[in-house]
Design an enzyme around this catalytic site. Structure first.
Site, PDB file in Angstrom:
ATOM      1  N   HIS A 100       0.843  -1.196   0.000  1.00  0.00           N
ATOM      2  CA  HIS A 100       0.000   0.000   0.000  1.00  0.00           C
ATOM      3  C   HIS A 100       0.879   1.247   0.000  1.00  0.00           C
ATOM      4  O   HIS A 100       1.934   1.282   0.624  1.00  0.00           O
ATOM      5  CB  HIS A 100      -0.915  -0.002   1.226  1.00  0.00           C
ATOM      6  CG  HIS A 100      -2.018   1.004   1.154  1.00  0.00           C
ATOM      7  ND1 HIS A 100      -1.807   2.336   1.403  1.00  0.00           N
ATOM      8  CD2 HIS A 100      -3.334   0.874   0.856  1.00  0.00           C
ATOM      9  CE1 HIS A 100      -2.957   2.991   1.270  1.00  0.00           C
ATOM     10  NE2 HIS A 100      -3.896   2.121   0.939  1.00  0.00           N
ATOM     11  N   GLU A 172      -3.330   1.551  -7.082  1.00  0.00           N
ATOM     12  CA  GLU A 172      -3.731   2.733  -6.326  1.00  0.00           C
ATOM     13  C   GLU A 172      -2.668   3.813  -6.511  1.00  0.00           C
ATOM     14  O   GLU A 172      -1.676   3.834  -5.779  1.00  0.00           O
ATOM     15  CB  GLU A 172      -3.879   2.413  -4.835  1.00  0.00           C
ATOM     16  CG  GLU A 172      -5.106   1.629  -4.469  1.00  0.00           C
ATOM     17  CD  GLU A 172      -5.298   1.560  -2.961  1.00  0.00           C
ATOM     18  OE1 GLU A 172      -6.447   1.677  -2.518  1.00  0.00           O
ATOM     19  OE2 GLU A 172      -4.315   1.405  -2.225  1.00  0.00           O
TER      20      GLU A 172
END
Length: 275
Positions: A100, A172
């Site tokens: 992430h 992302e």
């Protein structure tokens, strides 16, 4: 490539530190009630904080998969404060998010760290939700495809070929995450997802590389979910704040499902004109 009519659509939400134990339990229970009739149409993953994992996993009824937000890069015992893949497997957690952008940015995690995590998880037979994405500076410099290709190749370099089926990719872009994030242009999402698919095919071969789910995450909400999902090689959505309300998450899921069904029923003009 567009997701097939009979193929499950992948949805996930990572609640970060936004919900405590009781809130996580209440959220899961509400989401299960709202989405129960969709269990044959979706792969639904909820990723709560570590303090809620044990309780929430015991309450989950099967069609909502509970994942973890991170894992240690090794199984060595001398890692105070860390949680290993083996510990998560003991809790029957089947999927773990790694890579992430917040972990990369705030905790200095490198592509090599993420590669070690992918190795640990896949060796335990656990699925990997691999987060990848470029910074705003890298995007502005025209380096997006190069950066993302490198992130994928590095992350998978220690994963055995027979474990490629455990990989899911979550694109992302770092510049499109959070309340201050910019909204990614749908056409840009399609371009990057196509580049991701090409990287996966290059690494895994045509057959495997074409079936690994690629999700988009980054300020996804009710207003932009359909315009993003309609792009090529978008197999699902990773949704943050907009999914932390179970009713809103359910609404987005149903809108996407209805969109996909209309497309495959032949109403392509409707589907392709979504902005």
């Amino acid at each position: 490539m567009r997701i097939k009519a009979n193929q499950k659509i992948f949805f996930c939400t990572n609640t970060k530190m936004a919900k405590n134990l009781q809130q996580s339990v209440e959220y899961l229970q509400e989401l299960e009630i709202l989405t129960r009739d969709l269990k044959d149409k979706i792969d639904l993953v909820v990723i709560p904080p570590y303090t809620a994992l044990y309780t929430v996993q015991k309450l989950a009824h099967g069609y909502i998969t509970i994942g973890a937000q991170n894992v240690c890069r090794s199984e060595e015992t001398e890692n105070t404060g860390e949680i290993s893949a083996g510990m998560l497997r003991e809790l029957e957690i089947p999927i773990v998010m790694i890579g992430h952008s917040e972990r990369r940015r705030s905790f200095g995690e490198t592509d090599e760290d993420i590669a070690l995590k992918a190795k640990c998880l896949t060796e335990k037979g656990m699925s990997v939700l691999l987060g990848i994405g470029e910074t705003l500076k890298q995007k502005e410099n025209g380096e997006s495809e190069e950066i993302i290709n490198h992130q994928i190749k590095t992350a998978l370099k220690n994963v055995e070929t027979e474990n490629y089926g455990l990989i899911r990719v979550l694109y992302e872009p770092a510049w499109a995450i959070g309340t201050a994030g910019k909204v990614a242009d749908p056409d840009y999402v399609g371009r990057i997802h196509t580049a991701i698919r090409e990287s996966l095919i290059q690494i895994m071969g045509e057959e495997l590389g074409n079936v690994v789910p690629i999700l988009y995450g980054g300020s996804v909400n009710e207003q932009n979910a359909l315009s993003i999902f309609r792009q090529p090689n978008v197999d699902g959505l990773g949704i943050g704040r907009s999914a932390w309300n179970a009713a809103m998450f359910n609404k987005i899921i149903r809108n996407v499902l209805a969109f996909n069904e209309k497309y495959w029923e032949g109403e392509k003009n409707y589907a392709e004109n979504i902005k």
